[in-house]
Design a protein around this motif. Structure first.
Motif, mmCIF file in Angstrom:
data_model
loop_
_atom_site.group_PDB
_atom_site.id
_atom_site.type_symbol
_atom_site.label_atom_id
_atom_site.label_comp_id
_atom_site.label_asym_id
_atom_site.label_seq_id
_atom_site.Cartn_x
_atom_site.Cartn_y
_atom_site.Cartn_z
ATOM 1 N N GLU A 1 41.216 -7.468 23.733
ATOM 2 C CA GLU A 1 40.001 -7.059 23.027
ATOM 3 C C GLU A 1 39.879 -7.796 21.697
ATOM 4 N N ARG B 1 38.901 -11.460 22.314
ATOM 5 C CA ARG B 1 37.460 -11.603 22.594
ATOM 6 C C ARG B 1 36.641 -11.437 21.319
ATOM 7 N N LEU B 2 37.078 -10.529 20.452
ATOM 8 C CA LEU B 2 36.369 -10.296 19.199
ATOM 9 C C LEU B 2 36.357 -11.551 18.328
ATOM 10 N N SER C 1 37.118 -14.686 19.233
ATOM 11 C CA SER C 1 36.539 -15.841 19.931
ATOM 12 C C SER C 1 35.017 -15.798 19.850
ATOM 13 N N ARG C 2 34.446 -14.626 20.116
ATOM 14 C CA ARG C 2 32.991 -14.486 20.013
ATOM 15 C C ARG C 2 32.550 -14.718 18.569
ATOM 16 N N GLY C 3 33.329 -14.196 17.607
ATOM 17 C CA GLY C 3 33.000 -14.393 16.203
ATOM 18 C C GLY C 3 33.043 -15.858 15.803
ATOM 19 N N ALA D 1 32.445 -18.420 17.758
ATOM 20 C CA ALA D 1 31.261 -19.063 18.332
ATOM 21 C C ALA D 1 30.015 -18.780 17.484
ATOM 22 N N ILE D 2 29.880 -17.549 17.026
ATOM 23 C CA ILE D 2 28.721 -17.204 16.185
ATOM 24 C C ILE D 2 28.842 -17.886 14.821
ATOM 25 N N TYR E 1 28.537 -16.017 9.426
ATOM 26 C CA TYR E 1 28.920 -14.811 10.169
ATOM 27 C C TYR E 1 30.317 -14.327 9.792
ATOM 28 N N LEU F 1 32.400 -10.897 10.690
ATOM 29 C CA LEU F 1 33.613 -11.015 11.495
ATOM 30 C C LEU F 1 34.797 -10.388 10.769
ATOM 31 N N ASP G 1 34.508 -6.705 11.209
ATOM 32 C CA ASP G 1 34.861 -6.278 12.571
ATOM 33 C C ASP G 1 36.373 -6.320 12.790
#
Length: 377
Positions: free
Chosen positions: A24, A27-28, A30-32, A34-35, A43, A47, A50
């Motif tokens: 989890e 993924r948090l 990695s997605r951050g 990318a953004i 961002y 991040l 989060d």
């Protein structure tokens, strides 16, 4: 005969539990990342929020998890305010160096001192912000004291550490942490720090002896640094007090060896991959433009090719963000889990009847910390 009520026996020490899933968190971040790439880095404030919320909410003592109530917007506003203060300082230094080159070396001295002072102020105020956004059992942690008073102490202690070739560093760490903890509170429960510089020095003195050799032998350096951080974490945690509550850490000296070497390994792999990407981009552009190897004017045109520069820039940013994912995974999440696995809390019953107190602090310190790239406990 009057009746004297019996005090209940103290509770046995309680373990701190971290239940966050590694997948989890991956993924948090990695997605951050990318953004962050899409938003050109803005961002990162959300991040960071989060990440803290994930770590806090999955950390529990006596079955109760912590809460993090900070907001990414607060960090962004704090950063913008900090930049409004720091940018004029950068500009003034630039104007001085343009006006008279012979004053450049002289001007750099007060600039470095000013930035170090701001950095120490940022460390204190950033911790104050994080503490006031931390809630456990409905009660907020909070912090008072002066960030500038802390900065002055830090500068004097750092000067002493430099003059003693680093030997005074443990006493510096103890004095500064004592100031921070004596201004830290959980509701109406006041904090303190009982760690001593001599205790820190006794646990890590041999690292001062080894460090000069480790700087010459790279394979030894990560071990020395990882050992130092493990000793520092254990010493720091074991010195924290909140009234009758105390922490105890059993973190072994080799706890972080694997984490640092995994980061180094990923750094090499990502560097090889990015090097291959840069080479492929250069070869592709070279082939499309049909340049000869000895044609210097055309080779210069290749270096000024806008699509090529854009592709190289994106590759560099992607390398930085991928490395950030690795560092956040190993040196934030995994280190957090490793440290908590060694932690026990004594006297938690002293927190049973705590009254809520304290006000929220601004995110200005976090903004300075972000702008100056400094961090601290």
């Amino acid at each position: 005969m009057s009746y004297v009520p019996q005090q209940p026996p103290p509770l046995p020490p309680l373990a701190a539990v971290f239940s966050g899933a590694r997948g989890e968190f991956f993924r948090l971040v990695s997605r951050g990342a990318a953004i962050e790439l899409i938003t050109l880095g803005f961002y990162r404030f959300w991040l960071a929020t989060d990440i803290r919320r994930h770590l806090w909410v999955n950390t529990s003592v006596d079955g109760d998890a912590a809460e993090y109530t900070g907001r990414g917007k607060e960090l962004l506003i704090g950063f913008l305010f900090a930049m409004a203060i720091l940018v004029p300082i950068y500009l003034a230094y630039f104007l001085v160096t343009v006006e008279a080159e012979r004053y450049q070396g002289f001007a750099s001295v007060p600039l470095v001192i000013a930035f170090y002072a701001f950095g120490q102020f940022a460390i204190y105020r950033a911790r104050r912000y994080r503490l006031t956004r931390t809630v456990w059992r409905g009660i907020r942690f909070w912090m008072d004291g002066s960030g500038w008073a802390y900065s002055g102490r830090a500068m004097l202690w750092t000067l002493l550490a430099v003059l003693t070739l680093g030997l005074a560093w443990p006493w510096r760490a103890a004095a500064l942490e004592r100031y921070k903890m004596r201004h830290s509170h959980y509701g109406d429960l006041s904090g303190d720090f009982e760690g001593r510089g001599w205790e820190f020095f006794k646990r890590a003195w041999y690292l001062w002896v080894i460090t000069p050799f480790a700087m010459l032998l790279f394979p030894l350096l990560p071990f020395v640094y990882a050992q130092f951080k493990a000793v520092e974490w254990r010493w720091w945690l074991s010195g924290i007090r909140f009234g009758g509550v105390r922490l105890e850490s059993t973190l072994p000296g080799n706890a972080f060896y694997g984490l640092y070497w995994k980061v180094i390994g990923w750094w090499f792999l990502l560097s090889i991959a990015s090097g291959a990407y840069f080479g492929a981009v250069a070869f592709l552009m070279h082939s499309l433009l049909g340049l000869g190897s000895d044609d210097l004017p055309q080779a210069q045109a290749l270096s000024n090719n806008i699509p090529m520069l854009v592709l190289l820039g994106l590759g560099y940013i992607a390398w930085i963000l991928a490395l950030n994912v690795v560092m956040r995974l190993y040196l934030v999440r995994d280190m957090w889990a490793t440290v908590l696995a060694s932690l026990q809390v004594h006297g938690v019953e002293a927190m049973a009847n705590v009254a809520a107190r304290g006000d929220l602090a601004s995110a200005l310190g976090e903004g300075f910390a972000d702008g100056l790239d400094v961090a601290g406990f």
